[in-house]
Design a protein around this motif. Structure first.
Motif, PDB file in Angstrom:
ATOM      1  N   LEU A  38       0.820  -1.202   0.000  1.00  0.00           N
ATOM      2  CA  LEU A  38       0.000   0.000   0.000  1.00  0.00           C
ATOM      3  C   LEU A  38       0.859   1.260   0.000  1.00  0.00           C
ATOM      4  O   LEU A  38       0.629   2.197  -0.767  1.00  0.00           O
ATOM      5  CB  LEU A  38      -0.935   0.002   1.204  1.00  0.00           C
ATOM      6  N   GLY A  39       1.878   1.276   0.876  1.00  0.00           N
ATOM      7  CA  GLY A  39       2.761   2.442   0.927  1.00  0.00           C
ATOM      8  C   GLY A  39       3.516   2.657  -0.368  1.00  0.00           C
ATOM      9  O   GLY A  39       3.670   3.789  -0.835  1.00  0.00           O
ATOM     10  N   GLY A  40       3.973   1.558  -1.006  1.00  0.00           N
ATOM     11  CA  GLY A  40       4.675   1.697  -2.272  1.00  0.00           C
ATOM     12  C   GLY A  40       3.792   2.245  -3.374  1.00  0.00           C
ATOM     13  O   GLY A  40       4.218   3.070  -4.181  1.00  0.00           O
ATOM     14  N   SER A  41       2.540   1.796  -3.415  1.00  0.00           N
ATOM     15  CA  SER A  41       1.622   2.302  -4.432  1.00  0.00           C
ATOM     16  C   SER A  41       1.319   3.778  -4.227  1.00  0.00           C
ATOM     17  O   SER A  41       1.179   4.538  -5.188  1.00  0.00           O
ATOM     18  CB  SER A  41       0.326   1.485  -4.415  1.00  0.00           C
ATOM     19  N   LEU A  42       1.235   4.206  -2.953  1.00  0.00           N
ATOM     20  CA  LEU A  42       0.981   5.618  -2.698  1.00  0.00           C
ATOM     21  C   LEU A  42       2.189   6.470  -3.042  1.00  0.00           C
ATOM     22  O   LEU A  42       2.058   7.618  -3.471  1.00  0.00           O
ATOM     23  CB  LEU A  42       0.592   5.816  -1.225  1.00  0.00           C
ATOM     24  N   LEU A  43       3.394   5.929  -2.852  1.00  0.00           N
ATOM     25  CA  LEU A  43       4.601   6.692  -3.165  1.00  0.00           C
ATOM     26  C   LEU A  43       4.814   6.835  -4.670  1.00  0.00           C
ATOM     27  O   LEU A  43       5.581   7.691  -5.110  1.00  0.00           O
ATOM     28  CB  LEU A  43       5.823   6.017  -2.543  1.00  0.00           C
ATOM     29  N   TYR A  44       4.156   6.035  -5.457  1.00  0.00           N
ATOM     30  CA  TYR A  44       4.397   6.070  -6.901  1.00  0.00           C
ATOM     31  C   TYR A  44       4.018   7.436  -7.489  1.00  0.00           C
ATOM     32  O   TYR A  44       4.847   8.105  -8.100  1.00  0.00           O
ATOM     33  CB  TYR A  44       3.599   4.958  -7.564  1.00  0.00           C
ATOM     34  N   LEU A  45       2.789   7.852  -7.291  1.00  0.00           N
ATOM     35  CA  LEU A  45       2.345   9.193  -7.663  1.00  0.00           C
ATOM     36  C   LEU A  45       2.606   9.519  -9.135  1.00  0.00           C
ATOM     37  O   LEU A  45       2.835  10.668  -9.493  1.00  0.00           O
ATOM     38  CB  LEU A  45       3.042  10.247  -6.789  1.00  0.00           C
ATOM     39  N   GLY A  46       2.581   8.491  -9.988  1.00  0.00           N
ATOM     40  CA  GLY A  46       2.875   8.733 -11.394  1.00  0.00           C
ATOM     41  C   GLY A  46       1.847   9.623 -12.073  1.00  0.00           C
ATOM     42  O   GLY A  46       2.192  10.585 -12.761  1.00  0.00           O
ATOM     43  N   ARG A  47       0.567   9.323 -11.869  1.00  0.00           N
ATOM     44  CA  ARG A  47      -0.465  10.129 -12.505  1.00  0.00           C
ATOM     45  C   ARG A  47      -0.503  11.545 -11.946  1.00  0.00           C
ATOM     46  O   ARG A  47      -0.773  12.508 -12.666  1.00  0.00           O
ATOM     47  CB  ARG A  47      -1.826   9.453 -12.316  1.00  0.00           C
TER      48      ARG A  47
END
Length: 226
Positions: free
Chosen positions: A19-28
């Motif tokens: 979950l934390g990794g997906s939130l850190l992505y912030l690509g969009r």
């Protein structure tokens, strides 16, 4: 601390890490910020080109319009007072007429360069290095490296060549420090006659700062939940 407890903790922590990794992505989120900045640069480039088309165009000996170099440089110097973007103007053959980073004086030229901030302490340097690593590891796509020649001309920038043909273009480069350089080029016209091109560029440093602030907030929430 039994093996069963370890397996239970591992399963829960793994889900939290995902979950934390997906939130850190912030690509969009980064894409939207970049697109918003490109739209602002396009508006600024059109305003600059319109002003130059009205105030820096004179009649040549061949009874046609042309850009006056001195008037162009004077107007570009005025643009610098209201914008932190870099503005370059190329004439119809692609030669550089004015550059907002080269402010003409009586005897020489003054080149404006952004210098690095003072060295921070060890903790701050470590945190900055971690943020840079996260930004590079989570980068969705890469861009061509920005290479500026000593003697610039429109041929060095595809968007400037496109603008000399009468079309508006945009380009994103990668700077040596890892940040992006956003650029928009528009044709400089007078009564539909293309007299040159205006290239407006700006670094994505503010976008990187905004992304870093969001990632810090995510890390704080992640630490509390963990």
């Amino acid at each position: 601390f039994s093996p069963l407890t370890g397996r239970i903790l591992a399963v829960n922590v793994l889900a939290l890490l995902m979950l934390g990794g997906s939130l850190l992505y912030l690509g969009r989120y980064q894409e939207r910020l970049v697109q918003a900045r490109l739209d602002a640069l396009r508006f600024e480039a059109h305003i600059s080109a319109s002003a130059l088309g009205e105030g820096a165009v004179v009649d040549s000996e061949e009874d046609s319009n042309m850009l006056a170099p001195e008037l162009t440089r004077a107007m570009v110097r005025r643009f610098v007072e209201t914008s932190d973007s870099r503005i370059r103007v190329f004439d119809e053959v692609g030669d550089l007429l004015a550059d907002s980073r080269m402010l003409a004086s009586r005897d020489a030229a003054i080149q404006i360069e952004t210098i690095a901030p003072p060295a921070a302490n060890f903790v701050a340097q470590g945190w900055q290095g971690f943020k840079n690593w996260v930004g590079q590891a989570l980068r969705e796509q890469d861009y061509p490296a920005y290479d500026e020649q000593a003697e610039q001309e429109a041929g060095h920038y595809p968007v400037a060549r496109q603008a000399l043909l009468g079309a508006t273009g945009q380009q994103i480069w990668r700077l040596p420090n890892g940040t992006l350089l956003l650029g928009v080029a528009v044709p400089l016209q007078s009564f539909k006659q293309v007299l040159g091109a205006v290239l407006v560029t700006r670094s994505s440093a503010r976008i990187e700062m905004a992304l870093a602030d969001v990632r810090v907030d995510v890390l704080r929430v992640f630490a509390v939940v963990l």
